[in-house]
Design a protein around this motif. Structure first.
Motif, PDB file in Angstrom:
ATOM      1  N   ALA A  48       6.747   4.066 -10.364  1.00 13.01           N
ATOM      2  CA  ALA A  48       5.508   4.594 -10.950  1.00 13.01           C
ATOM      3  C   ALA A  48       5.746   5.342 -12.254  1.00 13.01           C
ATOM      4  N   VAL A  49       6.974   5.829 -12.466  1.00 11.42           N
ATOM      5  CA  VAL A  49       7.283   6.570 -13.697  1.00 11.42           C
ATOM      6  C   VAL A  49       7.207   5.606 -14.881  1.00 11.42           C
ATOM      7  N   PRO A  50       6.436   5.952 -15.913  1.00 10.78           N
ATOM      8  CA  PRO A  50       6.166   4.994 -16.996  1.00 10.78           C
ATOM      9  C   PRO A  50       7.399   4.446 -17.707  1.00 10.78           C
ATOM     10  N   ASN A  51       8.418   5.295 -17.906  1.00 13.20           N
ATOM     11  CA  ASN A  51       9.598   4.857 -18.658  1.00 13.20           C
ATOM     12  C   ASN A  51      10.873   5.330 -17.972  1.00 13.20           C
ATOM     13  N   ALA A  52      11.877   4.444 -17.919  1.00 13.39           N
ATOM     14  CA  ALA A  52      13.164   4.809 -17.320  1.00 13.39           C
ATOM     15  C   ALA A  52      13.923   5.776 -18.218  1.00 13.39           C
ATOM     16  N   THR A  53      13.714   5.664 -19.507  1.00 11.82           N
ATOM     17  CA  THR A  53      14.305   6.598 -20.471  1.00 11.82           C
ATOM     18  C   THR A  53      13.269   6.928 -21.539  1.00 11.82           C
ATOM     19  N   VAL A  54      13.367   8.130 -22.072  1.00 11.81           N
ATOM     20  CA  VAL A  54      12.530   8.549 -23.200  1.00 11.81           C
ATOM     21  C   VAL A  54      13.457   9.210 -24.217  1.00 11.81           C
ATOM     22  N   VAL A  55      13.705   8.511 -25.308  1.00 12.42           N
ATOM     23  CA  VAL A  55      14.600   9.049 -26.334  1.00 12.42           C
ATOM     24  C   VAL A  55      13.881  10.160 -27.099  1.00 12.42           C
TER      25      VAL A  55
ATOM     26  N   SER B 131      -8.404  10.717  -7.627  1.00 19.32           N
ATOM     27  CA  SER B 131      -9.784  10.523  -7.192  1.00 19.32           C
ATOM     28  C   SER B 131      -9.832  10.094  -5.731  1.00 19.32           C
ATOM     29  N   MET B 132      -8.992   9.134  -5.365  1.00 22.84           N
ATOM     30  CA  MET B 132      -8.995   8.653  -3.982  1.00 22.84           C
ATOM     31  C   MET B 132      -8.540   9.734  -3.007  1.00 22.84           C
ATOM     32  N   VAL B 133      -7.497  10.466  -3.361  1.00 28.88           N
ATOM     33  CA  VAL B 133      -7.016  11.534  -2.482  1.00 28.88           C
ATOM     34  C   VAL B 133      -8.068  12.633  -2.362  1.00 28.88           C
TER      35      VAL B 133
ATOM     36  N   ILE C  43      -3.029  14.444   3.791  1.00 27.06           N
ATOM     37  CA  ILE C  43      -4.394  13.937   3.601  1.00 27.06           C
ATOM     38  C   ILE C  43      -4.409  12.419   3.782  1.00 27.06           C
ATOM     39  N   ILE C  44      -3.443  11.751   3.173  1.00 28.50           N
ATOM     40  CA  ILE C  44      -3.374  10.285   3.255  1.00 28.50           C
ATOM     41  C   ILE C  44      -3.212   9.825   4.705  1.00 28.50           C
ATOM     42  N   LYS C  45      -2.279  10.446   5.426  1.00 24.93           N
ATOM     43  CA  LYS C  45      -2.022  10.039   6.817  1.00 24.93           C
ATOM     44  C   LYS C  45      -3.196  10.398   7.731  1.00 24.93           C
ATOM     45  N   ASP C  46      -3.742  11.603   7.569  1.00 22.21           N
ATOM     46  CA  ASP C  46      -4.831  12.047   8.455  1.00 22.21           C
ATOM     47  C   ASP C  46      -6.114  11.254   8.229  1.00 22.21           C
ATOM     48  N   PHE C  47      -6.351  10.816   6.993  1.00 19.20           N
ATOM     49  CA  PHE C  47      -7.545  10.003   6.748  1.00 19.20           C
ATOM     50  C   PHE C  47      -7.449   8.677   7.505  1.00 19.20           C
ATOM     51  N   ASP C  48      -6.275   8.077   7.477  1.00 25.62           N
ATOM     52  CA  ASP C  48      -6.083   6.841   8.243  1.00 25.62           C
ATOM     53  C   ASP C  48      -6.321   7.072   9.737  1.00 25.62           C
TER      54      ASP C  48
ATOM     55  N   ASN D  20      -1.795   2.326   2.459  1.00 24.87           N
ATOM     56  CA  ASN D  20      -1.392   1.165   1.664  1.00 24.87           C
ATOM     57  C   ASN D  20      -2.224   1.045   0.393  1.00 24.87           C
ATOM     58  N   LEU D  21      -3.492   1.425   0.489  1.00 24.24           N
ATOM     59  CA  LEU D  21      -4.358   1.366  -0.683  1.00 24.24           C
ATOM     60  C   LEU D  21      -3.928   2.370  -1.747  1.00 24.24           C
ATOM     61  N   VAL D  22      -3.819   3.610  -1.355  1.00 26.17           N
ATOM     62  CA  VAL D  22      -3.604   4.668  -2.340  1.00 26.17           C
ATOM     63  C   VAL D  22      -2.169   4.687  -2.872  1.00 26.17           C
ATOM     64  N   LEU D  23      -1.190   4.324  -2.021  1.00 23.69           N
ATOM     65  CA  LEU D  23       0.206   4.386  -2.468  1.00 23.69           C
ATOM     66  C   LEU D  23       0.665   3.118  -3.176  1.00 23.69           C
ATOM     67  N   GLN D  24      -0.289   2.303  -3.574  1.00 16.51           N
ATOM     68  CA  GLN D  24       0.064   1.208  -4.486  1.00 16.51           C
ATOM     69  C   GLN D  24       0.679   1.754  -5.767  1.00 16.51           C
ATOM     70  N   LEU D  25       0.357   3.004  -6.108  1.00 19.68           N
ATOM     71  CA  LEU D  25       0.802   3.522  -7.408  1.00 19.68           C
ATOM     72  C   LEU D  25       2.307   3.643  -7.495  1.00 19.68           C
ATOM     73  N   ASN D  26       3.028   3.860  -6.353  1.00 13.07           N
ATOM     74  CA  ASN D  26       4.482   3.904  -6.481  1.00 13.07           C
ATOM     75  C   ASN D  26       5.147   2.606  -6.022  1.00 13.07           C
ATOM     76  N   GLN D  27       4.321   1.558  -5.829  1.00 16.26           N
ATOM     77  CA  GLN D  27       4.848   0.233  -5.510  1.00 16.26           C
ATOM     78  C   GLN D  27       4.700  -0.721  -6.694  1.00 16.26           C
ATOM     79  N   ASN D  28       4.048  -0.243  -7.748  1.00 21.82           N
ATOM     80  CA  ASN D  28       3.784  -1.081  -8.918  1.00 21.82           C
ATOM     81  C   ASN D  28       4.142  -0.338 -10.202  1.00 21.82           C
ATOM     82  N   GLU D  29       4.609  -1.075 -11.177  1.00 20.24           N
ATOM     83  CA  GLU D  29       4.848  -0.482 -12.485  1.00 20.24           C
ATOM     84  C   GLU D  29       3.498  -0.225 -13.158  1.00 20.24           C
ATOM     85  N   PRO D  30       3.427   0.796 -14.019  1.00 23.67           N
ATOM     86  CA  PRO D  30       2.142   1.158 -14.645  1.00 23.67           C
ATOM     87  C   PRO D  30       1.743   0.217 -15.783  1.00 23.67           C
TER      88      PRO D  30
END
Length: 696
Positions: A275-282, A612-614, A634-639, A656-666
């Motif tokens: 999820a982190v936008p860049n592996a390095t930032v010079v 927003s979702m959280v 919050i995520i676990k208890d909502f489920d 699975n819906l909300v944690l797509q953000l750390n399963q995909n590159e931005p």
């Protein structure tokens, strides 16, 4: 108020200020919950103070750097909106007090004319990034950390991942292994290193002071400079999701590290890397503004009091790595100085130095880039301003927070006792004016803004109750703390608790004992050799409260009988539908996600959609009276409560819906689809909520 709307060139800043103005009106009209308004104004440097109806404004000055032009702008603002007093904090900010809430947007707009911000100076955000005040001139530094501190500050300013954390997040940079940035007591601390010709940092994680100080762990012995921004991006994401939110006392990074362990934290950090936008930032250090030293002729300067001049030089002249230059340290009593002198100082530095000052962690001022031949002239000019007291960064230079003067949380006076202890040292222990080995710090409460629990000699404001149930101001005496360098530090032991008026006696006993038995040891080593019980034994007589006098019930700096008063807050006088407010905030976050998507800021859009979702899930759990301590819970208890019980249809579940953000590159594609998911989720919840209300 109309003028600032057209004078600010930066549309992002203008939008910020106008939003603050709008939220003030909403709050006054009873349309905004007090807690939500507090969170918003704190993130914009507007802080309630002990006196009701007025605000403290914290001005954010990254790594303590302030130009002459900026200092004069701050003076103008202080004169117009405050009292003309400037207070330097232990995080290298400037605070002004007694400001009308309604005038804060206008005040902020004035500051921004010279690129001075209030944004995220307070609140549950990344606070001011601090650094060694000697950065750029330090004779022992491997390189100047200023460009790196500056880049970190700019990256996280207004960054959505750090806007609504459970608590504040503090970062420091140290110029050398002396660790004058105090890395070991920060959430993230960076110590400059060079390894195999590569610039980088030793990285410390999870330190903190407060009532339960914790020594930071070593996260990396060496991390190249192009990895520090991505690292902190990931660290903040983990803290935002897993950090405590309900209990403020346990909501700091140090408690998360304690709960999951360093290895557990590293595992969570690894999960966020996609999820982190860049592996390095010079970070382009060469692009950092170059120093331009004034080329004014050397004025004739004849010092009449050579003895005072030599003493001042021995404590207040700081060597500089640039040949032919030195820095001058100004000891600022309690961190307080005034606009008339500040303007004169700004003009002096502009004309004869480099137009730059650095505010220090010990609430002082350092003027770098002074030609050696100008030192006598500077001494005479500073003498006119009352800025030549010897003892810069020595035992005489006592650090103290505002305490009960203005702070809501102050229990006992810190400034009053600090002034008295400095008077005693000057009068009776003059040898300590030049002693940089002993560090004395004072806080008005357990929160340690005065950093008392990392000092060699520390005092914490408290109260004591007699057997007759009378309450008197007190001081806890802490001993043995200290900065050992390279990320190593010691926290002070709580030795005794005494009536405040016996603070001077305690200091005398401590210094007399050290003078007699120290035998050349540093104070920190002397304390370690003797141990806590040794000091407890000779301080114990001061703890007796059986025979307090009337004087003992009057705190330092006051002429009135002491009253313990903590946490005087602002009154809202309104009732808000909390669930509706949370859902409205979710809509605002969707709007911000949309705006960032349109601007091509994929990572920012994704994070706003995530929050927003959280936040929407939090609204529903709040309605169920379920604890909402962390994002993860919050995520676990909502489920558990809504999806698994079949109350709400959500294919694949909320996690699975909300944690797509750390399963995909931005990417743009993911940002668009994720935003649509967030919109659909909010619509489903609003429909569900409306149906519930109709059936109720």
């Amino acid at each position: 108020m109309q003028s600032f709307r057209t004078e600010i060139e930066n549309p992002v800043v203008e939008k910020d200020i106008l939003e603050l103005e709008r939220k003030i009106h909403e709050f006054k009209d009873g349309k905004l919950d007090e807690e939500k308004f507090r969170s918003l104004r704190l993130a914009r440097g507007v802080y309630g103070q002990r006196q009701q109806g007025v605000q403290m404004i914290r001005i954010k000055l990254p790594y303590g750097k302030v130009t002459s032009t900026q200092l004069k702008r701050i003076c103008d603002v202080s004169d117009e909106y405050s009292t003309g007093r400037l207070h330097i904090t232990t995080r290298q900010d400037i605070q002004i007090h007694y400001v009308d809430l309604n005038r804060t947007p206008e005040l902020w707009a004035e500051l921004e004319r010279d690129d001075v911000t209030l944004r995220e100076a307070c609140g549950n955000t990344v606070r001011n990034v601090t650094a060694s005040e000697t950065a750029g001139i330090d004779v022992n530094e491997p390189f100047d950390v200023s460009p790196y501190a500056d880049a970190l500050f700019r990256y996280f300013l207004r960054n959505p991942i750090s806007q609504e954390m459970g608590r504040k997040f503090k970062v420091s940079f140290s110029a050398s292994d002396a660790d004058t940035g105090l890395s070991y007591m920060h959430d993230l601390g960076f110590i400059a290193k060079i390894q195999d010709g590569v610039k980088g940092f030793k990285v410390m994680l999870g330190g903190g002071l407060g009532s339960q100080p914790r020594h930071a762990d070593v996260l990396f012995e060496f991390l190249s400079s192009d990895c520090i921004i991505p690292l902190m991006d990931g660290v903040v994401r983990v803290f935002d999701r897993y950090g405590e939110r309900k209990s403020r006392a346990k909501a700091r990074m140090k408690f998360l590290i304690k709960d999951v362990g360093l290895e557990g934290f590293k595992a969570l950090l690894a999960q966020e890397q996609k999820a982190v936008p860049n592996a390095t930032v010079v970070i382009d250090a060469q692009a950092y503004p170059k120093i331009k030293v004034a080329d004014a002729p050397v004025p004739n300067a004849q010092v009449s009091n050579e003895k005072a001049f030599e003493l001042w030089k021995s404590t207040n002249i700081v060597p500089q790595k640039q040949a032919g230059f030195v820095a001058i340290g100004i000891k600022v009593l309690l961190g307080d100085f005034y606009t008339d002198k500040a303007r004169s100082l700004a003009d002096l530095v502009q004309k004869y130095a480099a137009g730059e000052l650095r505010l220090s962690l010990r609430q002082n001022i350092l003027i770098p880039h002074i030609k050696e031949e100008l030192v006598p002239f500077f001494y005479l000019e500073l003498e006119k301003l009352g800025f030549v007291e010897a003892g810069y960064n020595t035992a005489l230079d006592i650090t103290a927070c505002p305490g009960t003067d203005t702070c809501n949380l102050g229990i006992a006076s810190s400034t009053g006792i600090a002034e008295e202890l400095e008077r005693i040292i000057k009068a009776d222990y003059p040898q300590y004016i030049s002693n940089s080995d002993v560090v004395i710090k004072i806080s008005g409460c357990m929160n340690a803004c005065g950093q008392h629990n990392m000092a060699n000699i520390g005092f914490q404001g408290m109260s004591i109750r007699t057997k007759d149930k009378l309450i008197a101001p007190a001081l806890q005496v802490l001993l043995g703390g200290g900065n050992m360098g390279n990320g190593e530090g010691r926290f002070a032991d709580k030795v005794v608790k005494i009536p405040s008026k016996r603070g001077p006696q305690a200091l005398r006993l401590i210094l007399d004992n050290f003078d007699k038995n120290g035998n050349g040891l540093s104070y920190a080593d002397y304390y370690q050799e003797k141990g806590e019980h040794y000091f407890y034994d000779f301080l114990k007589p001061l703890t007796d409260i059986a025979h307090l006098t009337q004087e003992d019930f009057i705190d330092w700096g006051s002429d009135k009988r002491y009253e313990k008063a903590i946490g005087i807050g602002e009154c809202a006088g309104v009732v808000i539908d909390l669930i509706a407010t949370l859902l409205y905030e979710s809509e605002e976050k969707i709007q911000k996600a949309t705006e960032n998507l349109e601007e091509g800021k994929w990572a920012a859009s994704i994070y706003y959609a995530y929050t927003s979702m959280v936040n929407t899930a939090k609204a529903m759990l709040t309605a169920e009276k379920t604890k909402v301590n962390t994002h993860a819970s919050i995520i676990k208890d909502f489920d558990e409560k809504f999806v698994k019980e079949g109350r709400l249809k959500l294919d694949g579940g909320f996690e699975n819906l909300v944690l797509q953000l750390n399963q995909n590159e931005p990417t743009e594609t993911f940002a668009k689809s994720y935003l649509e998911d967030a919109k659909a989720f909010l619509q489903n919840i609003e429909a569900f909520r409306n149906q519930e209300l109709q059936e109720a």
